[in-house]
Design a protein around this motif. Structure first.
Motif, mmCIF file in Angstrom:
data_model
loop_
_atom_site.group_PDB
_atom_site.id
_atom_site.type_symbol
_atom_site.label_atom_id
_atom_site.label_comp_id
_atom_site.label_asym_id
_atom_site.label_seq_id
_atom_site.Cartn_x
_atom_site.Cartn_y
_atom_site.Cartn_z
ATOM 1 N N ARG A 114 -8.290 -19.085 17.056
ATOM 2 C CA ARG A 114 -8.116 -19.128 18.510
ATOM 3 C C ARG A 114 -7.012 -18.146 18.897
ATOM 4 O O ARG A 114 -6.113 -17.875 18.110
ATOM 5 C CB ARG A 114 -7.734 -20.539 18.982
ATOM 6 N N LEU A 115 -7.119 -17.611 20.094
ATOM 7 C CA LEU A 115 -6.145 -16.599 20.534
ATOM 8 C C LEU A 115 -5.609 -16.967 21.912
ATOM 9 O O LEU A 115 -6.375 -17.410 22.787
ATOM 10 C CB LEU A 115 -6.792 -15.212 20.598
ATOM 11 N N GLY A 116 -4.306 -16.787 22.113
ATOM 12 C CA GLY A 116 -3.688 -17.088 23.403
ATOM 13 C C GLY A 116 -2.739 -15.974 23.812
ATOM 14 O O GLY A 116 -2.098 -15.348 22.973
ATOM 15 N N VAL A 117 -2.680 -15.734 25.117
ATOM 16 C CA VAL A 117 -1.898 -14.601 25.625
ATOM 17 C C VAL A 117 -0.964 -15.097 26.730
ATOM 18 O O VAL A 117 -1.312 -16.019 27.463
ATOM 19 C CB VAL A 117 -2.855 -13.513 26.171
ATOM 20 N N VAL A 138 6.198 -18.062 24.737
ATOM 21 C CA VAL A 138 5.534 -18.500 23.507
ATOM 22 C C VAL A 138 4.786 -19.826 23.695
ATOM 23 O O VAL A 138 3.602 -19.921 23.351
ATOM 24 C CB VAL A 138 6.553 -18.547 22.332
ATOM 25 N N PRO A 139 5.431 -20.849 24.287
ATOM 26 C CA PRO A 139 4.658 -22.076 24.531
ATOM 27 C C PRO A 139 3.465 -21.849 25.470
ATOM 28 O O PRO A 139 2.409 -22.466 25.301
ATOM 29 C CB PRO A 139 5.688 -23.017 25.180
ATOM 30 N N GLU A 140 3.624 -20.928 26.425
ATOM 31 C CA GLU A 140 2.492 -20.622 27.331
ATOM 32 C C GLU A 140 1.318 -20.030 26.559
ATOM 33 O O GLU A 140 0.161 -20.368 26.809
ATOM 34 C CB GLU A 140 2.943 -19.616 28.406
ATOM 35 N N ALA A 141 1.642 -19.138 25.632
ATOM 36 C CA ALA A 141 0.572 -18.524 24.841
ATOM 37 C C ALA A 141 -0.109 -19.576 23.965
ATOM 38 O O ALA A 141 -1.336 -19.561 23.794
ATOM 39 C CB ALA A 141 1.128 -17.387 23.984
ATOM 40 N N VAL A 142 0.670 -20.500 23.431
ATOM 41 C CA VAL A 142 0.085 -21.576 22.614
ATOM 42 C C VAL A 142 -0.830 -22.448 23.477
ATOM 43 O O VAL A 142 -1.945 -22.808 23.077
ATOM 44 C CB VAL A 142 1.204 -22.418 21.955
ATOM 45 N N ALA A 143 -0.372 -22.742 24.682
ATOM 46 C CA ALA A 143 -1.175 -23.585 25.586
ATOM 47 C C ALA A 143 -2.475 -22.879 25.977
ATOM 48 O O ALA A 143 -3.472 -23.533 26.322
ATOM 49 C CB ALA A 143 -0.367 -23.932 26.837
ATOM 50 N N ASP A 180 0.312 -8.714 30.211
ATOM 51 C CA ASP A 180 0.193 -9.484 28.978
ATOM 52 C C ASP A 180 0.962 -8.762 27.882
ATOM 53 O O ASP A 180 0.701 -7.585 27.595
ATOM 54 C CB ASP A 180 -1.278 -9.595 28.559
ATOM 55 N N ASP A 181 1.926 -9.439 27.272
ATOM 56 C CA ASP A 181 2.694 -8.772 26.222
ATOM 57 C C ASP A 181 3.033 -9.678 25.041
ATOM 58 O O ASP A 181 3.717 -9.243 24.108
ATOM 59 C CB ASP A 181 3.954 -8.103 26.790
ATOM 60 N N VAL A 182 2.580 -10.932 25.089
ATOM 61 C CA VAL A 182 2.754 -11.820 23.935
ATOM 62 C C VAL A 182 1.388 -12.403 23.573
ATOM 63 O O VAL A 182 0.692 -12.933 24.438
ATOM 64 C CB VAL A 182 3.766 -12.948 24.228
ATOM 65 N N VAL A 183 1.003 -12.247 22.310
ATOM 66 C CA VAL A 183 -0.284 -12.767 21.848
ATOM 67 C C VAL A 183 -0.030 -13.684 20.650
ATOM 68 O O VAL A 183 0.729 -13.334 19.752
ATOM 69 C CB VAL A 183 -1.223 -11.609 21.422
ATOM 70 N N LEU A 243 7.786 -20.349 17.954
ATOM 71 C CA LEU A 243 6.354 -20.627 17.841
ATOM 72 C C LEU A 243 6.119 -21.830 16.929
ATOM 73 O O LEU A 243 5.271 -22.690 17.224
ATOM 74 C CB LEU A 243 5.600 -19.385 17.339
ATOM 75 N N ALA A 244 6.882 -21.923 15.850
ATOM 76 C CA ALA A 244 6.719 -23.050 14.928
ATOM 77 C C ALA A 244 6.973 -24.363 15.656
ATOM 78 O O ALA A 244 6.229 -25.349 15.492
ATOM 79 C CB ALA A 244 7.684 -22.891 13.745
ATOM 80 N N GLN A 245 7.989 -24.366 16.490
ATOM 81 C CA GLN A 245 8.342 -25.547 17.263
ATOM 82 C C GLN A 245 7.220 -25.921 18.239
ATOM 83 O O GLN A 245 6.809 -27.072 18.316
ATOM 84 C CB GLN A 245 9.595 -25.223 18.082
ATOM 85 N N ALA A 246 6.736 -24.914 18.966
ATOM 86 C CA ALA A 246 5.699 -25.172 19.971
ATOM 87 C C ALA A 246 4.404 -25.636 19.332
ATOM 88 O O ALA A 246 3.634 -26.384 19.931
ATOM 89 C CB ALA A 246 5.455 -23.898 20.797
ATOM 90 N N ALA A 247 4.154 -25.209 18.085
ATOM 91 C CA ALA A 247 2.855 -25.488 17.461
ATOM 92 C C ALA A 247 2.947 -26.558 16.384
ATOM 93 O O ALA A 247 1.913 -27.002 15.871
ATOM 94 C CB ALA A 247 2.296 -24.199 16.851
#
Lengths: 405, 405
Positions: free
Chosen positions: B18-21, B132-137, B32-35, B100-104
């Motif tokens: 899955r991919l999030g931006v 980062v949490p936005e991209a995970v969401a 968009d600058d974080v994937v 990212l580890a925290q968010a995921a």
């Protein structure tokens, strides 16, 4: 316009040397494009030539003539490189030597031919028939400045340098001219350099001096990384003044320094007049493990299109310098923590990153200058080398996109 | 504009990916600058990274994480390369993995970080905290196209490629995205390529496939000869479809070909969208004594500024091609009589000079095209290699003279 003042010096007479120029209309009419240099009978000649495998017909012929006879004449044409022309090109070149030998009353193998200009087209031989005798008729000891112009192609200005030193109480003169602006990354020497002295120097010593000094001048410059098919530098010693020998190490040191100043000035002039150049850039590498490593690093930075466009933009984008250093062949094991980079006297990189006291303002102030030294210390040895180059501009693209049209 | 049609393909879902931006505003706001790319737990990951000694902090961290844990997430930012940033840059990179580890809900070393953009500036960490949490969401299996755009810097268009093959009666999908436009002369791989498949492939085999296919795709392209500090290509196999193994040589051959088509398409897309590119140029060398010699010749021609500006000008100035071949390291003993050069199907050079039946018109007709193959046969062996590059235009200079401003 070239970077810095490139006005021609006052040329001395080098006793035993005369120069003559004519207009053959090789590429276009109305410009000096054939130069003849006459050498007195006792003149010793040393030469270095391109190592490009596709070396031009005149390079092949000049190399052969130099090894089989005592040269009396140099014949130089601009507007056509006589390279990539195969066997017919060799015939044309030989015929041009015959023409000069006939006009001057010497043997054809006493003529050294040189050509510069577009690659892959046959020499227009009929245009030589009238021009070569004219150039011979025009020979004069004061012909240096006109000859300096007569050998140019895309160069903006003629290039000359002189030096004078005293050896064993006698005045020794050195004079040189060169041309070159693009396809500049000499492997032996750059197309074309002619340096003469009135000292008396035996050929083996002359050749050794030429090799040594070329490696600190013509063999350390680059405009675009492209090695020409026609590079040649000739060093001529007429023997009218002091005698130099390996026994006289003090005299040799004095002469070597004077020769270096002439050849470096000419080599730098080629970079300053590099195609589209707006900056004159010295890339100095210290702290290398070997000389080869220092030189390779300097060339990698000097050839990087990204570094060269940043220089053009006066942008202290030092990350591009680091990236170029880091991709240098042989530096895969580089400890980046040990690397420092200065732009002139401003330290920009230390400990693998931006120097603590670096400011964009300081970087910008250096980059705004015309003459910039990039000093990279690899921090892992004592070896040193220096390369001179220029920036990469819109004009470079224009000049080379339009060259043949 | 890029050379040729680079519209994105219809991306398949790769089960397990899955991919999030998100928009962090790293360089400028509103893009968009974080994937983030999420991998299912059993996904095997192979990677190749730049060999630039000044490799960026994320390259160092990704390499370490890849060797110490099973990756679950890739975190990519554009706008800042986090290279040449020393120890603080490593800390920043580690902190981005923590976020990212925290968010995921995974371990920090299960995150592989990647950065692209300007060299030498610190990452703006506070902007990652929200993004980062936005991209995970935002993670979704259909996120490929938006991710392809989210990793761009000076690229004009997003780059993607897909393939599908059948192995052991099961459909296997491959999808990939890449970015890159300047500082392109990958030594291991180019910054940045992400290729995923639903096949099941053990890590050693996956790594071997990535190496082999990189050498026929990303490791054979060049825009400007400058190797990036941040190059990385990742190949991910989620294992949701057919099992590939070394025992199944037929299946492996089918997969390899599909993978090659994806990676070559992406690599070619980088060249087609090369900074300022107006031509897509294939430099094919045959008849080399060794593969290394064929490759070196191809790169020497592909990097020659004079060849590249002639291509830009649509000028069949083949002398420049000869000059570049002739200066290739290792070809000093080349017998130029044995060399032939074709532009597409037009023979321009044979027997060391212009081919007998060559005409300027034929050369001009080829050079007017957008896509040109320069085929050089060295005539001294059986080795072959191919490199893809683009021309050198005014726009290249403009883009790189203005990049930071």
């Amino acid at each position: 316009m070239p970077v810095g003042d490139l006005s021609l010096p006052e040329f001395p007479v080098i006793e035993g040397i005369r120069l003559g120029v004519a207009q053959a209309g090789i590429k276009k009419p109305g410009r000096d494009d054939v130069v003849v240099i006459e050498l007195s009978p006792k003149t010793q000649v040393a030469g270095v030539f391109t190592r490009n495998a596709f070396c031009a017909a005149p390079v092949q012929v000049a190399r052969r003539h130099l090894s089989t006879a005592s040269p009396r004449y140099l014949l130089i044409n601009t507007g056509n490189a006589n390279a990539g022309t195969g066997a017919p090109g060799l015939d044309d070149c030989q015929r041009s030597c015959d023409l000069l030998a006939q006009a001057a009353g010497v043997e054809p193998n006493q003529v050294l031919p040189f050509s510069t200009g577009v690659i892959g087209e046959r020499l227009p031989m009929e245009r030589f028939e009238k021009a070569v005798p004219e150039a011979v008729a025009a020979l004069e000891a004061t012909g240096w400045a006109r000859a300096a112009s007569g050998i140019l192609t895309t160069d903006v200005v003629p290039k000359g340098a002189v030096a004078r030193c005293e050896i064993q109480g006698q005045v020794v003169n050195i004079a040189g001219i060169a041309k070159g602006s693009g396809m500049i990354r000499p492997n032996m020497a750059t197309m074309l350099g002619y340096v003469a002295t009135d000292a008396e120097i035996a050929q083996p010593l002359l050749q050794q001096l030429l090799h040594e000094v070329s490696d600190q001048s013509f063999n350390r410059i680059s405009v675009d990384g492209d090695t020409s098919t026609n590079d040649a530098v000739m060093l001529m010693a007429t023997g009218a003044s002091a005698v130099l020998s390996e026994q006289d190490s003090a005299g040799l040191a004095v002469f070597r320094e004077a020769l270096l100043s002439v050849m470096q000035t000419l080599a730098h002039a080629i970079v300053r007049d590099g195609e589209g150049a707006t900056k004159f850039v010295t890339v100095k590498v210290t702290g290398g493990r070997t000389g080869a490593e220092a030189l390779e690093t300097a060339y990698t930075v000097a050839h990087s299109p990204l570094v060269k466009t940043a220089l053009y933009a006066s942008d202290a984008n030092w990350g591009r310098i680091l990236a170029a250093v880091g991709r240098t062949p042989g530096l895969e094991d580089l400890d980046v923590e040990g690397v420092t980079v200065h732009l002139n006297d401003v330290c920009i990189v230390a400990l693998g990153g931006r120097a603590a006291d670096y400011t964009e303002e300081a970087g910008a102030a250096v980059m705004a200058q015309d003459e910039i030294t990039i000093h990279i210390d690899l921090g892992r040895g004592e070896a040193v080398d220096t390369v001179w180059t220029c920036d990469f501009s819109h004009q470079y693209v224009s000049i080379n996109a339009d060259y043949r049209s």
